[in-house]
Motif scaffolding. Structure first.
Motif, PDB file in Angstrom:
ATOM      1  N   VAL A   1       0.844  -1.202   0.000  1.00 41.72           N
ATOM      2  CA  VAL A   1       0.000   0.000   0.000  1.00 41.72           C
ATOM      3  C   VAL A   1       0.878   1.250   0.000  1.00 41.72           C
ATOM      4  O   VAL A   1       0.620   2.228  -0.725  1.00 41.72           O
ATOM      5  CB  VAL A   1      -0.943  -0.004   1.215  1.00 41.72           C
ATOM      6  N   GLY A   2       1.935   1.224   0.819  1.00 43.91           N
ATOM      7  CA  GLY A   2       2.844   2.361   0.880  1.00 43.91           C
ATOM      8  C   GLY A   2       3.540   2.609  -0.440  1.00 43.91           C
ATOM      9  O   GLY A   2       3.768   3.764  -0.825  1.00 43.91           O
ATOM     10  N   ALA A   3       3.885   1.541  -1.162  1.00 47.69           N
ATOM     11  CA  ALA A   3       4.569   1.686  -2.446  1.00 47.69           C
ATOM     12  C   ALA A   3       3.707   2.460  -3.443  1.00 47.69           C
ATOM     13  O   ALA A   3       4.212   3.296  -4.198  1.00 47.69           O
ATOM     14  CB  ALA A   3       4.930   0.316  -3.013  1.00 47.69           C
ATOM     15  N   LEU A   4       2.403   2.180  -3.443  1.00 48.13           N
ATOM     16  CA  LEU A   4       1.500   2.893  -4.339  1.00 48.13           C
ATOM     17  C   LEU A   4       1.468   4.377  -4.000  1.00 48.13           C
ATOM     18  O   LEU A   4       1.477   5.236  -4.886  1.00 48.13           O
ATOM     19  CB  LEU A   4       0.093   2.301  -4.239  1.00 48.13           C
ATOM     20  N   ARG A   5       1.436   4.682  -2.715  1.00 48.95           N
ATOM     21  CA  ARG A   5       1.384   6.084  -2.289  1.00 48.95           C
ATOM     22  C   ARG A   5       2.726   6.780  -2.503  1.00 48.95           C
ATOM     23  O   ARG A   5       2.766   7.946  -2.913  1.00 48.95           O
ATOM     24  CB  ARG A   5       0.976   6.149  -0.819  1.00 48.95           C
ATOM     25  N   MET A   6       3.812   6.072  -2.233  1.00 50.71           N
ATOM     26  CA  MET A   6       5.135   6.678  -2.390  1.00 50.71           C
ATOM     27  C   MET A   6       5.461   6.935  -3.849  1.00 50.71           C
ATOM     28  O   MET A   6       6.076   7.956  -4.189  1.00 50.71           O
ATOM     29  CB  MET A   6       6.201   5.806  -1.734  1.00 50.71           C
TER      30      MET A   6
END
Length: 213
Positions: free
Chosen positions: A81-86
């Motif tokens: 999930v963080g990868a998508l946001r980052m």
């Protein structure tokens, strides 16, 4: 299957680092072009902006595919999930570097920096470059201590951003409306660059500690 999944997780992390390195190069070149009225370097930043967009898009596709196939949980899910946001924030940071380069190109052969603000913008550029370097370091090494460094750098940029606004509101600079517009836009781009870096640091904090703050 577990080994394949771990390899995919490492690929996600490696791609984040690669994109962050492109962003670091972009802001370094953009701030140099802006400070030196280097139109050739500005054009280089503008022309290379699609590389970040393409890599961020490819990373999003990979991440979504892993989510669909592997259905990760706990820290692995937080990373996905963080990868998508980052990746979205990194792409936006590259856009901001492009905007700074565009200001340099639009004002060439004149300087886009109004008189009296040269040192301020040089320092803002140095802080943005340092912040981008720290982002690469954070994404590569995942050291929580780097998160605090990034936030401190953002505080420094915010202070300079406030000083720019004080300057552009002065009577002396009001006589140069083009300079006011350029300074306001450039300062905002630098400040937003820092905000996105902090957002990424928060996502990494969530991955490492399970906390968004």
């Amino acid at each position: 299957m577990r080994e394949v999944f771990q390899q995919e997780l490492r690929e996600v992390q490696d791609r984040l680092v690669e994109i962050a390195e492109l962003v670091k190069d972009a802001i370094q070149q953009a701030t140099t072009a802006f400070g030196n009225s280097d139109v050739a370097l500005a054009e280089q930043v503008i022309d290379s902006s699609e590389a970040v967009e393409e890599q961020a898009g490819a990373l999003d596709e990979l991440t979504i595919d892993i989510l669909a196939r592997q259905q990760p949980v706990a820290s692995d899910l937080r990373l996905m999930v963080g990868a998508l946001r980052m990746s979205a924030s990194l792409e936006r940071m590259a856009d901001l570097a492009q905007h700074i380069a565009q200001l340099a190109r639009y004002r060439y052969p004149e300087s886009a920096i109004p008189k009296g603000l040269k040192k301020t913008f040089v320092r803002m550029g140095e802080l943005d470059v340092l912040m981008a370097e720290k982002l690469v370091e954070l994404l590569r090494n995942q050291d929580p201590a780097t998160i605090d460094v990034i936030r401190d750098l953002d505080d420094d940029i915010d202070e300079l951003h406030a000083k720019v606004f004080e300057k552009v509101l002065s009577d002396k600079l009001q006589a140069d409306p083009t300079g006011v517009v350029d300074a306001t836009l450039a300062s905002r781009y630098h400040e937003r660059f820092g905000d996105h870096a902090v957002h990424i640091s928060k996502q990494m904090n969530f991955f490492l500690r399970g906390e968004l703050e």
